[in-house]
Design a protein around this motif. Structure first.
Motif, PDB file in Angstrom:
ATOM      1  N   SER A  17      19.754 -24.040   8.100  1.00 34.93           N
ATOM      2  CA  SER A  17      20.921 -24.775   7.605  1.00 34.93           C
ATOM      3  C   SER A  17      21.069 -26.095   8.359  1.00 34.93           C
ATOM      4  O   SER A  17      21.024 -26.133   9.576  1.00 34.93           O
ATOM      5  CB  SER A  17      22.188 -23.949   7.808  1.00 34.93           C
ATOM      6  N   GLY A  18      21.212 -27.165   7.592  1.00 33.81           N
ATOM      7  CA  GLY A  18      21.425 -28.475   8.190  1.00 33.81           C
ATOM      8  C   GLY A  18      20.191 -29.352   8.254  1.00 33.81           C
ATOM      9  O   GLY A  18      20.313 -30.575   8.296  1.00 33.81           O
ATOM     10  N   LEU A  19      19.001 -28.769   8.255  1.00 38.31           N
ATOM     11  CA  LEU A  19      17.789 -29.587   8.366  1.00 38.31           C
ATOM     12  C   LEU A  19      17.597 -30.505   7.168  1.00 38.31           C
ATOM     13  O   LEU A  19      17.175 -31.647   7.319  1.00 38.31           O
ATOM     14  CB  LEU A  19      16.553 -28.700   8.537  1.00 38.31           C
ATOM     15  N   GLY A  20      17.925 -30.017   5.989  1.00 37.82           N
ATOM     16  CA  GLY A  20      17.792 -30.837   4.795  1.00 37.82           C
ATOM     17  C   GLY A  20      18.736 -32.020   4.819  1.00 37.82           C
ATOM     18  O   GLY A  20      18.390 -33.114   4.370  1.00 37.82           O
ATOM     19  N   LEU A  21      19.938 -31.811   5.337  1.00 36.18           N
ATOM     20  CA  LEU A  21      20.895 -32.903   5.450  1.00 36.18           C
ATOM     21  C   LEU A  21      20.420 -33.946   6.451  1.00 36.18           C
ATOM     22  O   LEU A  21      20.578 -35.151   6.226  1.00 36.18           O
ATOM     23  CB  LEU A  21      22.267 -32.373   5.871  1.00 36.18           C
ATOM     24  N   ILE A  22      19.846 -33.490   7.540  1.00 36.99           N
ATOM     25  CA  ILE A  22      19.309 -34.426   8.528  1.00 36.99           C
ATOM     26  C   ILE A  22      18.183 -35.246   7.892  1.00 36.99           C
ATOM     27  O   ILE A  22      18.131 -36.464   8.045  1.00 36.99           O
ATOM     28  CB  ILE A  22      18.837 -33.678   9.789  1.00 36.99           C
ATOM     29  N   ALA A  24      17.860 -35.931   4.748  1.00 33.64           N
ATOM     30  CA  ALA A  24      18.452 -36.803   3.733  1.00 33.64           C
ATOM     31  C   ALA A  24      19.210 -37.977   4.342  1.00 33.64           C
ATOM     32  O   ALA A  24      19.544 -38.924   3.643  1.00 33.64           O
ATOM     33  CB  ALA A  24      19.367 -36.003   2.819  1.00 33.64           C
ATOM     34  N   GLY A  25      19.501 -37.907   5.629  1.00 35.50           N
ATOM     35  CA  GLY A  25      20.152 -39.030   6.284  1.00 35.50           C
ATOM     36  C   GLY A  25      21.561 -38.770   6.789  1.00 35.50           C
ATOM     37  O   GLY A  25      22.139 -39.609   7.468  1.00 35.50           O
ATOM     38  N   ASP A  26      22.130 -37.618   6.452  1.00 33.10           N
ATOM     39  CA  ASP A  26      23.468 -37.287   6.946  1.00 33.10           C
ATOM     40  C   ASP A  26      23.321 -36.462   8.230  1.00 33.10           C
ATOM     41  O   ASP A  26      23.507 -35.250   8.241  1.00 33.10           O
ATOM     42  CB  ASP A  26      24.263 -36.524   5.892  1.00 33.10           C
ATOM     43  N   ILE A  27      22.988 -37.143   9.292  1.00 30.48           N
ATOM     44  CA  ILE A  27      22.634 -36.494  10.554  1.00 30.48           C
ATOM     45  C   ILE A  27      23.820 -35.743  11.153  1.00 30.48           C
ATOM     46  O   ILE A  27      23.681 -34.604  11.600  1.00 30.48           O
ATOM     47  CB  ILE A  27      22.065 -37.518  11.545  1.00 30.48           C
ATOM     48  N   GLN A  28      24.997 -36.353  11.122  1.00 24.08           N
ATOM     49  CA  GLN A  28      26.172 -35.714  11.727  1.00 24.08           C
ATOM     50  C   GLN A  28      26.508 -34.389  11.031  1.00 24.08           C
ATOM     51  O   GLN A  28      26.691 -33.368  11.695  1.00 24.08           O
ATOM     52  CB  GLN A  28      27.371 -36.652  11.674  1.00 24.08           C
ATOM     53  N   LYS A  29      26.581 -34.386   9.717  1.00 25.90           N
ATOM     54  CA  LYS A  29      26.897 -33.158   8.985  1.00 25.90           C
ATOM     55  C   LYS A  29      25.787 -32.118   9.175  1.00 25.90           C
ATOM     56  O   LYS A  29      26.058 -30.926   9.294  1.00 25.90           O
ATOM     57  CB  LYS A  29      27.099 -33.437   7.506  1.00 25.90           C
ATOM     58  N   TYR A  64      23.790 -26.621  -1.061  1.00 31.48           N
ATOM     59  CA  TYR A  64      24.587 -27.427  -1.980  1.00 31.48           C
ATOM     60  C   TYR A  64      24.793 -28.842  -1.437  1.00 31.48           C
ATOM     61  O   TYR A  64      24.602 -29.827  -2.159  1.00 31.48           O
ATOM     62  CB  TYR A  64      25.938 -26.751  -2.239  1.00 31.48           C
ATOM     63  N   ALA A  65      25.171 -28.948  -0.175  1.00 34.13           N
ATOM     64  CA  ALA A  65      25.417 -30.260   0.433  1.00 34.13           C
ATOM     65  C   ALA A  65      24.131 -31.084   0.478  1.00 34.13           C
ATOM     66  O   ALA A  65      24.160 -32.306   0.257  1.00 34.13           O
ATOM     67  CB  ALA A  65      26.004 -30.094   1.834  1.00 34.13           C
ATOM     68  N   THR A  66      23.015 -30.445   0.740  1.00 34.44           N
ATOM     69  CA  THR A  66      21.728 -31.136   0.754  1.00 34.44           C
ATOM     70  C   THR A  66      21.398 -31.676  -0.632  1.00 34.44           C
ATOM     71  O   THR A  66      20.989 -32.831  -0.782  1.00 34.44           O
ATOM     72  CB  THR A  66      20.606 -30.200   1.238  1.00 34.44           C
ATOM     73  N   TYR A  67      21.588 -30.858  -1.642  1.00 31.10           N
ATOM     74  CA  TYR A  67      21.344 -31.278  -3.015  1.00 31.10           C
ATOM     75  C   TYR A  67      22.193 -32.509  -3.365  1.00 31.10           C
ATOM     76  O   TYR A  67      21.685 -33.496  -3.895  1.00 31.10           O
ATOM     77  CB  TYR A  67      21.643 -30.118  -3.958  1.00 31.10           C
ATOM     78  N   GLN A  68      23.481 -32.457  -3.031  1.00 28.45           N
ATOM     79  CA  GLN A  68      24.378 -33.558  -3.335  1.00 28.45           C
ATOM     80  C   GLN A  68      23.994 -34.819  -2.544  1.00 28.45           C
ATOM     81  O   GLN A  68      24.043 -35.921  -3.077  1.00 28.45           O
ATOM     82  CB  GLN A  68      25.831 -33.165  -3.013  1.00 28.45           C
ATOM     83  N   GLU A  69      23.647 -34.663  -1.292  1.00 32.37           N
ATOM     84  CA  GLU A  69      23.285 -35.810  -0.455  1.00 32.37           C
ATOM     85  C   GLU A  69      22.016 -36.492  -0.943  1.00 32.37           C
ATOM     86  O   GLU A  69      21.937 -37.721  -1.004  1.00 32.37           O
ATOM     87  CB  GLU A  69      23.119 -35.375   1.008  1.00 32.37           C
ATOM     88  N   VAL A  70      21.007 -35.707  -1.316  1.00 27.11           N
ATOM     89  CA  VAL A  70      19.764 -36.290  -1.805  1.00 27.11           C
ATOM     90  C   VAL A  70      20.001 -37.018  -3.128  1.00 27.11           C
ATOM     91  O   VAL A  70      19.485 -38.120  -3.347  1.00 27.11           O
ATOM     92  CB  VAL A  70      18.651 -35.219  -1.946  1.00 27.11           C
TER      93      VAL A  70
END
Length: 76
Positions: A17-22, A24-29, A64-70
């Motif tokens: 959890s969280g690696l996809g967001l990192i 995608a560029g949303d490092i903090q989340k 879900y958050a990763t999908y939305q961020e990408v």
């Protein structure tokens, strides 16, 4: 920002959890979700099995958050 590959981002989120967001560029989340996942898993392992549900919820939200961020990064 360069386009991000959805499949790579989602696979990273499946792994942790969280690696996809990192990615995608949303490092903090991404870091916040990764830390929350670690805490929830430790509580699940050492305190209460009911936290398995919390771990699952964090994991699903991370996907879900990763999908939305990408989608946002790629301008979709």
């Amino acid at each position: 920002m360069a386009e991000k590959n959805m499949i790579i981002a989602l696979v990273l989120s499946i792994i942790w959890s969280g690696l996809g967001l990192i990615y995608a560029g949303d490092i903090q989340k991404g870091i916040i979700l990764a830390v929350l996942a670690i805490i929830a898993e430790l509580i699940f392992l050492f305190v209460s099995a009911i936290f398995g549900i919390v771990v699952f919820i964090i994991w699903v939200y991370s996907l879900y958050a990763t999908y939305q961020e990408v989608k946002a990064v790629n301008g979709e």
